[in-house]
Design an enzyme around this catalytic site. Structure first.
Site, PDB file in Angstrom:
ATOM      1  CD  GLN A 173      -3.239  -4.184   6.690  1.00  0.00           C
ATOM      2  OE1 GLN A 173      -3.142  -3.204   5.947  1.00  0.00           O
ATOM      3  NE2 GLN A 173      -3.894  -5.276   6.325  1.00  0.00           N
TER       4      GLN A 173
ATOM      5  CE  LYS B 168      -3.781  -2.386   2.281  1.00  0.00           C
ATOM      6  NZ  LYS B 168      -4.493  -2.725   3.529  1.00  0.00           N
TER       7      LYS B 168
ATOM      8  CG  ASP C  93      -9.306   0.253   5.160  1.00  0.00           C
ATOM      9  OD1 ASP C  93      -9.067  -0.045   3.969  1.00  0.00           O
ATOM     10  OD2 ASP C  93      -8.596  -0.103   6.117  1.00  0.00           O
TER      11      ASP C  93
END
Ligand code: NAD
Length: 285
Positions: free
Chosen positions: A97, A53, A120
Site C-alpha cells: 500500500q 481491499k 497493482d
C-alpha cells in the site's frame, strides 16, 4: 441531468462474476487465489483502503494475507518481505500500500515485486507492456476500473477527445496510455498547464485525478461530456472528489459520484488482476 456511473453497482456485477469463476475453478480441487497485502505504518486513509481491499477479496473467495509493519520498518526489511512473497508459490499477487513512510524509496519496492505478481501494475515491466499494448501484463487498477466502468455503460472512447487532469504515475499517466491504446485522442493536463479550462472544455470525456477538491467547475465542462472523478479528499470530515458534482451533473451526460464511482471500480480491478495472476500461475487459459 447526468446519468450516474454507478461504480458500486457495476462492481457488484463484476465481483459476482469473479466469485463464480473462482468457485468453479476451486470446486475442481485447485487451491484458492491469494493476495498478500503489505501496509507499513498507521496512515488512517491507507488503513481504510487496505481493509476495503481485504474485505473485497474475502467476498469473492480470494485468500488475503496481511502484513502490517511498523512505521519505522527499515527499507531492507520490507524488501526482504517482498522477496519472500515473490518466492512463495501460494501467493499470486503482492500489493504494497502506498504511500510509504518517507525513509522508504517506493520505486525500489515496486521494482522488487516480481512482475507476474505485481497486481497493482506499477512495475516498469508492466507499465512498459501497457505502453507497448502487449497482453500478459497488469494494467494499474484505477485506469482499468475506469475503462471497465465506461465499457459497462457502452461509452466508447474511440475517436473521442479525452482530457485527463492529473499526470500521476498511478492514475493519469497509465490512463492516458490505456485510452490511447483504445484510439481516443488524449490531452494530459497537470499543475503547470497554462489554460486548464481551454483543455477541459474541449473534452468529450473529462477525467480528473488531482486530489484538489472542486477543481473542476461547471463552466469548465462541455455540455453532454462524460465526467470521471478520481479525486479523493476530505473536506470538513466529508469525502469529496475533484469535481463540483452538484453543479457539473446538470451539464454532463454521465458522471461518477465520490464516493461510489471510481473507488469501488479500482478494487474490482484489483480482484480481476489477482484472478489473472492466479490463472497464469496455475496454467489456466
Ligand atoms: P499524484 O500526486 O501522483 O498526481 C497529482 C497530479 O495532479 C499531478 O500530475 C499534478 O500536477 C496534478 N495537479 C495537482 N494540482 C493541480 C491543479 N491545480 N491543476 C491541474 N493539475 C493539478 O496523485 P495520484 O496518486 O494520481 O492521485 C490523485 C487523486 O486521485 C488523489 O486525490 C488520490 O487520492 C485519488 N486516487 C483515487 C483512487 C480511487 O480509487 N478513486 C485511486 C488512486 C488515487
Amino acid at each position: 441531468m447526468a446519468t450516474i456511473l454507478d461504480g458500486r453497482e457495476v462492481s457488484r456485477i463484476y465481483r459476482q462474476k469473479i466469485k463464480e469463476e473462482i468457485q468453479q475453478i476451486t470446486s475442481k480441487g485447485r487451491r484458492k487465489p491469494s493476495l498478500a497485502v503489505v501496509l507499513v505504518g498507521n496512515d488512517p486513509a491507507s488503513q481504510v483502503y487496505v481493509n476495503n481491499k481485504r474485505k473485497a477479496c474475502q467476498q469473492v473467495g480470494i485468500n488475503s494475507l496481511f502484513y502490517h509493519l511498523p512505521e519505522d520498518t527499515e527499507e531492507e526489511k520490507l524488501l526482504n518481505l517482498v522477496e519472500e512473497l515473490n518466492e512463495n508459490p501460494e501467493v499470486d499477487g503482492i500489493l504494497v500500500q502506498l504511500p510509504l513512510p518517507k525513509h522508504i524509496n517506493p520505486q525500489k519496492v515496486i521494482e522488487t515485486i516480481r512482475p507476474d505478481k505485481d497486481v497493482d501494475g506499477f512495475h516498469p515491466e508492466n507499465m512498459g507492456r501497457l505502453i507497448a499494448n502487449l497482453d500478459g501484463g497488469f494494467i494499474p487498477c484505477t485506469p482499468l476500473g475506469i475503462k471497465i466502468l465506461l465499457d459497462h455503460y457502452g461509452i466508447d472512447v474511440k475517436g473521442k477527445d479525452v482530457t485527463i487532469v492529473g499526470a500521476g504515475y498511478i492514475v493519469g499517466k497509465p490512463l492516458s496510455v490505456l485510452l490511447l491504446n483504445n484510439n481516443a485522442t488524449i490531452t494530459v493536463c497537470h499543475i503547470y498547464t497554462k489554460d486548464l479550462k481551454k483543455h477541459t472544455l474541449n473534452a468529450d470525456i473529462l477525467v480528473s485525478a488531482t486530489g484538489v477538491p472542486h477543481l473542476i467547475k461547471e463552466d469548465m465542462v462541455k455540455n453532454g461530456a462524460v465526467v470521471i472523478d478520481v479525486g479523493i479528499s476530505k473536506v470538513n470530515g466529508k469525502i469529496v472528489g475533484d469535481v463540483d458534482f452538484e453543479k457539473v451533473k446538470e451539464r454532463a451526460s454521465y458522471i461518477t459520484p465520490v464516493p461510489g464511482g471510481v473507488g469501488p471500480m479500482t478494487i474490482t480491478a484489483l480482484l480481476m488482476n489477482t484472478l489473472k495472476a492466479y490463472k497464469m500461475h496455475e496454467g489456466i487459459a
